[in-house]
Scaffold this motif. Structure first.
Motif, PDB file in Angstrom:
ATOM      1  N   SER A  80     -68.706 -73.495 105.786  1.00  0.00           N
ATOM      2  CA  SER A  80     -67.753 -73.692 104.702  1.00  0.00           C
ATOM      3  C   SER A  80     -68.262 -74.823 103.817  1.00  0.00           C
ATOM      4  CB  SER A  80     -66.353 -74.025 105.239  1.00  0.00           C
ATOM      5  OG  SER A  80     -66.376 -75.213 106.020  1.00  0.00           O
ATOM      6  N   ALA A  81     -67.774 -74.851 102.591  1.00  0.00           N
ATOM      7  CA  ALA A  81     -68.223 -75.860 101.636  1.00  0.00           C
ATOM      8  C   ALA A  81     -67.015 -76.502 100.964  1.00  0.00           C
ATOM      9  CB  ALA A  81     -69.138 -75.244 100.579  1.00  0.00           C
ATOM     10  N   ILE A  82     -67.116 -77.811 100.751  1.00  0.00           N
ATOM     11  CA  ILE A  82     -66.102 -78.567 100.014  1.00  0.00           C
ATOM     12  C   ILE A  82     -66.788 -79.202  98.819  1.00  0.00           C
ATOM     13  CG2 ILE A  82     -64.492 -80.514 100.085  1.00  0.00           C
ATOM     14  CD1 ILE A  82     -64.238 -79.963 103.118  1.00  0.00           C
ATOM     15  N   VAL A  83     -66.230 -78.966  97.646  1.00  0.00           N
ATOM     16  CA  VAL A  83     -66.786 -79.556  96.429  1.00  0.00           C
ATOM     17  C   VAL A  83     -65.704 -80.403  95.785  1.00  0.00           C
ATOM     18  CG1 VAL A  83     -68.550 -77.807  96.076  1.00  0.00           C
ATOM     19  CG2 VAL A  83     -66.284 -77.418  95.132  1.00  0.00           C
ATOM     20  N   MET A  84     -66.039 -81.631  95.487  1.00  0.00           N
ATOM     21  CA  MET A  84     -65.086 -82.574  94.929  1.00  0.00           C
ATOM     22  C   MET A  84     -65.475 -82.905  93.494  1.00  0.00           C
ATOM     23  SD  MET A  84     -64.717 -85.078  98.204  1.00  0.00           S
ATOM     24  CE  MET A  84     -64.029 -86.285  97.090  1.00  0.00           C
ATOM     25  N   CYS A  85     -64.513 -82.706  92.583  1.00  0.00           N
ATOM     26  CA  CYS A  85     -64.744 -83.010  91.170  1.00  0.00           C
ATOM     27  C   CYS A  85     -66.038 -82.353  90.688  1.00  0.00           C
ATOM     28  CB  CYS A  85     -64.800 -84.515  90.944  1.00  0.00           C
ATOM     29  SG  CYS A  85     -63.446 -85.437  91.705  1.00  0.00           S
ATOM     30  N   PRO A  86     -66.162 -81.032  90.887  1.00  0.00           N
ATOM     31  CA  PRO A  86     -67.454 -80.389  90.633  1.00  0.00           C
ATOM     32  C   PRO A  86     -67.690 -80.098  89.154  1.00  0.00           C
ATOM     33  CG  PRO A  86     -65.871 -78.750  91.331  1.00  0.00           C
ATOM     34  CD  PRO A  86     -65.168 -80.093  91.433  1.00  0.00           C
ATOM     35  N   PRO A  87     -68.956 -80.153  88.718  1.00  0.00           N
ATOM     36  CA  PRO A  87     -69.321 -79.634  87.403  1.00  0.00           C
ATOM     37  C   PRO A  87     -69.416 -78.113  87.460  1.00  0.00           C
ATOM     38  CG  PRO A  87     -71.267 -80.433  88.523  1.00  0.00           C
ATOM     39  CD  PRO A  87     -70.104 -80.723  89.435  1.00  0.00           C
ATOM     40  N   PRO A  88     -69.504 -77.450  86.327  1.00  0.00           N
ATOM     41  CA  PRO A  88     -69.673 -75.983  86.339  1.00  0.00           C
ATOM     42  C   PRO A  88     -70.966 -75.597  87.058  1.00  0.00           C
ATOM     43  CG  PRO A  88     -69.099 -76.764  84.140  1.00  0.00           C
ATOM     44  CD  PRO A  88     -69.392 -77.980  84.954  1.00  0.00           C
ATOM     45  N   PRO A  89     -70.986 -74.454  87.744  1.00  0.00           N
ATOM     46  CA  PRO A  89     -72.198 -74.029  88.452  1.00  0.00           C
ATOM     47  C   PRO A  89     -73.423 -73.920  87.559  1.00  0.00           C
ATOM     48  CG  PRO A  89     -70.313 -72.732  89.161  1.00  0.00           C
ATOM     49  CD  PRO A  89     -69.841 -73.564  88.007  1.00  0.00           C
ATOM     50  N   SER A  90     -73.225 -73.603  86.304  1.00  0.00           N
ATOM     51  CA  SER A  90     -74.353 -73.489  85.372  1.00  0.00           C
ATOM     52  C   SER A  90     -74.684 -74.812  84.703  1.00  0.00           C
ATOM     53  CB  SER A  90     -74.047 -72.432  84.310  1.00  0.00           C
ATOM     54  OG  SER A  90     -72.861 -72.766  83.608  1.00  0.00           O
ATOM     55  N   GLY A  91     -73.998 -75.894  85.100  1.00  0.00           N
ATOM     56  CA  GLY A  91     -74.194 -77.179  84.445  1.00  0.00           C
ATOM     57  C   GLY A  91     -73.324 -77.305  83.207  1.00  0.00           C
ATOM     58  N   PHE A  92     -73.320 -78.500  82.632  1.00  0.00           N
ATOM     59  CA  PHE A  92     -72.471 -78.746  81.467  1.00  0.00           C
ATOM     60  C   PHE A  92     -73.080 -78.215  80.170  1.00  0.00           C
ATOM     61  CE2 PHE A  92     -70.667 -82.240  84.168  1.00  0.00           C
ATOM     62  CZ  PHE A  92     -69.383 -81.740  84.200  1.00  0.00           C
ATOM     63  N   GLY A  93     -74.335 -77.842  80.203  1.00  0.00           N
ATOM     64  CA  GLY A  93     -74.953 -77.270  79.015  1.00  0.00           C
ATOM     65  C   GLY A  93     -75.101 -78.243  77.863  1.00  0.00           C
ATOM     66  N   VAL A  94     -75.375 -79.506  78.172  1.00  0.00           N
ATOM     67  CA  VAL A  94     -75.488 -80.499  77.104  1.00  0.00           C
ATOM     68  C   VAL A  94     -76.766 -80.277  76.313  1.00  0.00           C
ATOM     69  CG1 VAL A  94     -74.171 -82.175  78.446  1.00  0.00           C
ATOM     70  CG2 VAL A  94     -76.662 -82.206  78.566  1.00  0.00           C
TER      71      VAL A  94
ATOM     72  N   LEU B 111     -57.160 -87.790 100.948  1.00  0.00           N
ATOM     73  CA  LEU B 111     -58.353 -86.961 100.818  1.00  0.00           C
ATOM     74  C   LEU B 111     -58.856 -86.505 102.177  1.00  0.00           C
ATOM     75  CD1 LEU B 111     -60.631 -85.702  99.146  1.00  0.00           C
ATOM     76  CD2 LEU B 111     -61.898 -87.851  99.473  1.00  0.00           C
ATOM     77  N   VAL B 112     -58.953 -87.422 103.134  1.00  0.00           N
ATOM     78  CA  VAL B 112     -59.433 -87.047 104.464  1.00  0.00           C
ATOM     79  C   VAL B 112     -58.520 -85.997 105.092  1.00  0.00           C
ATOM     80  CG1 VAL B 112     -59.786 -87.889 106.818  1.00  0.00           C
ATOM     81  CG2 VAL B 112     -60.682 -89.198 104.877  1.00  0.00           C
ATOM     82  N   ALA B 113     -57.212 -86.171 104.966  1.00  0.00           N
ATOM     83  CA  ALA B 113     -56.284 -85.183 105.512  1.00  0.00           C
ATOM     84  C   ALA B 113     -56.486 -83.817 104.856  1.00  0.00           C
ATOM     85  CB  ALA B 113     -54.842 -85.652 105.320  1.00  0.00           C
ATOM     86  N   THR B 114     -56.704 -83.800 103.553  1.00  0.00           N
ATOM     87  CA  THR B 114     -56.936 -82.546 102.823  1.00  0.00           C
ATOM     88  C   THR B 114     -58.205 -81.864 103.310  1.00  0.00           C
ATOM     89  OG1 THR B 114     -55.817 -83.442 100.862  1.00  0.00           O
ATOM     90  CG2 THR B 114     -57.287 -81.571 100.524  1.00  0.00           C
ATOM     91  N   ILE B 115     -59.255 -82.631 103.470  1.00  0.00           N
ATOM     92  CA  ILE B 115     -60.529 -82.084 103.937  1.00  0.00           C
ATOM     93  C   ILE B 115     -60.396 -81.533 105.357  1.00  0.00           C
ATOM     94  CG2 ILE B 115     -62.853 -82.767 104.693  1.00  0.00           C
ATOM     95  CD1 ILE B 115     -62.918 -84.665 102.258  1.00  0.00           C
ATOM     96  N   GLU B 116     -59.784 -82.291 106.240  1.00  0.00           N
ATOM     97  CA  GLU B 116     -59.719 -81.865 107.639  1.00  0.00           C
ATOM     98  C   GLU B 116     -58.787 -80.672 107.831  1.00  0.00           C
ATOM     99  OE1 GLU B 116     -61.044 -86.043 109.769  1.00  0.00           O
ATOM    100  OE2 GLU B 116     -58.940 -85.426 109.910  1.00  0.00           O
ATOM    101  N   ARG B 117     -57.723 -80.575 107.044  1.00  0.00           N
ATOM    102  CA  ARG B 117     -56.871 -79.373 107.118  1.00  0.00           C
ATOM    103  C   ARG B 117     -57.688 -78.132 106.779  1.00  0.00           C
ATOM    104  NH1 ARG B 117     -52.449 -82.740 105.377  1.00  0.00           N
ATOM    105  NH2 ARG B 117     -53.077 -82.520 103.201  1.00  0.00           N
ATOM    106  N   PHE B 118     -58.508 -78.244 105.759  1.00  0.00           N
ATOM    107  CA  PHE B 118     -59.347 -77.113 105.364  1.00  0.00           C
ATOM    108  C   PHE B 118     -60.372 -76.796 106.461  1.00  0.00           C
ATOM    109  CE2 PHE B 118     -63.399 -75.768 103.419  1.00  0.00           C
ATOM    110  CZ  PHE B 118     -63.013 -74.553 102.875  1.00  0.00           C
ATOM    111  N   LEU B 119     -61.046 -77.809 106.982  1.00  0.00           N
ATOM    112  CA  LEU B 119     -62.083 -77.587 107.982  1.00  0.00           C
ATOM    113  C   LEU B 119     -61.504 -77.021 109.284  1.00  0.00           C
ATOM    114  CD1 LEU B 119     -64.236 -80.807 107.533  1.00  0.00           C
ATOM    115  CD2 LEU B 119     -64.825 -78.485 106.799  1.00  0.00           C
ATOM    116  N   ASN B 120     -60.253 -77.311 109.567  1.00  0.00           N
ATOM    117  CA  ASN B 120     -59.630 -76.819 110.802  1.00  0.00           C
ATOM    118  C   ASN B 120     -59.113 -75.395 110.704  1.00  0.00           C
ATOM    119  OD1 ASN B 120     -59.803 -78.880 112.848  1.00  0.00           O
ATOM    120  ND2 ASN B 120     -58.460 -80.146 111.576  1.00  0.00           N
ATOM    121  N   GLN B 121     -59.146 -74.803 109.521  1.00  0.00           N
ATOM    122  CA  GLN B 121     -58.692 -73.426 109.366  1.00  0.00           C
ATOM    123  C   GLN B 121     -59.706 -72.486 109.997  1.00  0.00           C
ATOM    124  OE1 GLN B 121     -58.213 -72.706 105.185  1.00  0.00           O
ATOM    125  NE2 GLN B 121     -56.492 -74.112 104.963  1.00  0.00           N
ATOM    126  N   PRO B 122     -59.247 -71.365 110.563  1.00  0.00           N
ATOM    127  CA  PRO B 122     -60.205 -70.354 111.068  1.00  0.00           C
ATOM    128  C   PRO B 122     -61.091 -69.859 109.932  1.00  0.00           C
ATOM    129  CG  PRO B 122     -57.943 -69.882 111.775  1.00  0.00           C
ATOM    130  CD  PRO B 122     -57.856 -70.958 110.745  1.00  0.00           C
TER     131      PRO B 122
END
Length: 258
Positions: free
Chosen positions: A108-122, A245-256
């Motif tokens: 599983s992956a957790i992304v925090m405050c992520p940019p767009p997958p293609s980048g910002f295109g500056v 934040l830690v509680a949010t992350i661990e709830r997600f990681l503990n899901q099946p």
């Protein structure tokens, strides 16, 4: 030639490995305030500094998504982790998504405050200014920090962040990494990611990194996407509200797993 093992700090003894990467400005010391709240019996956390930062500051390289992903897999091998979860923050979200998409080893992956997958295109002018800031003196860096966060987080945080930026990163590496999220993005920003992905956003962050925008650019890429907005956080939830934040992350990681 075998890649060097990038620097890291392992916390916990749990069977579920979680690899945490740093952001653009600093090494993984950004997570220091959150570490005291971690579940260390269920999880093993590897706080990982990319090339040019912290424990890996002396390791040179090209500073690309593919290089960083290869380094992460090399570290996972060294740790004995056949599979693992991965956490990226800001620019390193692109590395986390790439690993989830391509490696076959990410649960599983957790992304925090992520940019767009293609980048910002500056454009070239903005990219040049980002590189100039990366290589700039403390006066220029402080002015940028105050412009982005001074109204919310105050002078003490600005001073702390400036000191950590200078102390934990190689300026040339920071300049190189700006191309990753400023323009290039992921090598493949279209192929579906089938493992569960959690996106955590700060609703006081730049508008382009808030939940509605992030959901828009990640939904086509992620088959199983959960977006959790933190109403009172900006770009650094691990410093602004670490227990939540830690509680949010661990709830997600503990899901099946899906």
């Amino acid at each position: 030639m075998k890649n060097p093992i990038i620097g890291h700090d392992r916390v916990g003894t749990g069977s579920h490995g979680v690899l945490v990467m740093n952001d653009w400005l600093c090494d993984c010391s950004t997570w220091d305030d959150a570490r005291k709240y971690l579940d260390t019996s269920t999880f093993s956390w590897a706080f990982t500094d990319l090339r040019g930062y912290g424990r890996s500051v002396a390791i040179g390289g090209e500073h690309t998504v593919r290089e960083a992903a290869d380094d992460v897999l090399g570290l996972a091998d060294d740790l004995g982790w056949k599979t693992f979860s991965v956490i990226g923050h800001s620019m390193s979200s692109l590395i986390a998504l790439h690993l989830a998409q391509q490696s076959g080893r990410v649960d599983s992956a957790i992304v925090m405050c992520p940019p767009p997958p293609s980048g910002f295109g500056v454009n070239d002018e903005i990219l040049a200014s980002m590189r100039e800031l990366s290589l700039g003196d403390d006066q220029a860096r402080r002015a940028n920090l105050e412009m982005r966060w001074g109204n919310r987080l105050g002078e003490g945080w600005i001073t702390h962040k400036l000191e950590r930026w200078r102390a934990t990163s190689d300026a040339a590496a920071v300049a190189d990494y700006s191309v990753m999220f400023g323009r290039d993005g992921m090598p493949d920003s279209a192929s579906l990611i089938t493992v569960p992905v959690l996106a955590v956003t700060g609703e006081q962050d730049w508008e382009m990194m808030r939940s509605s925008v992030v959901a828009g650019f990640l939904s086509p890429l992620c088959e199983h996407l959960e977006v959790v907005p933190l109403a009172d956080a900006g770009h650094y939830p691990m410093q602004e509200m670490p227990p939540l934040l830690v509680a949010t992350i661990e709830r997600f990681l503990n899901q099946p797993l899906a």
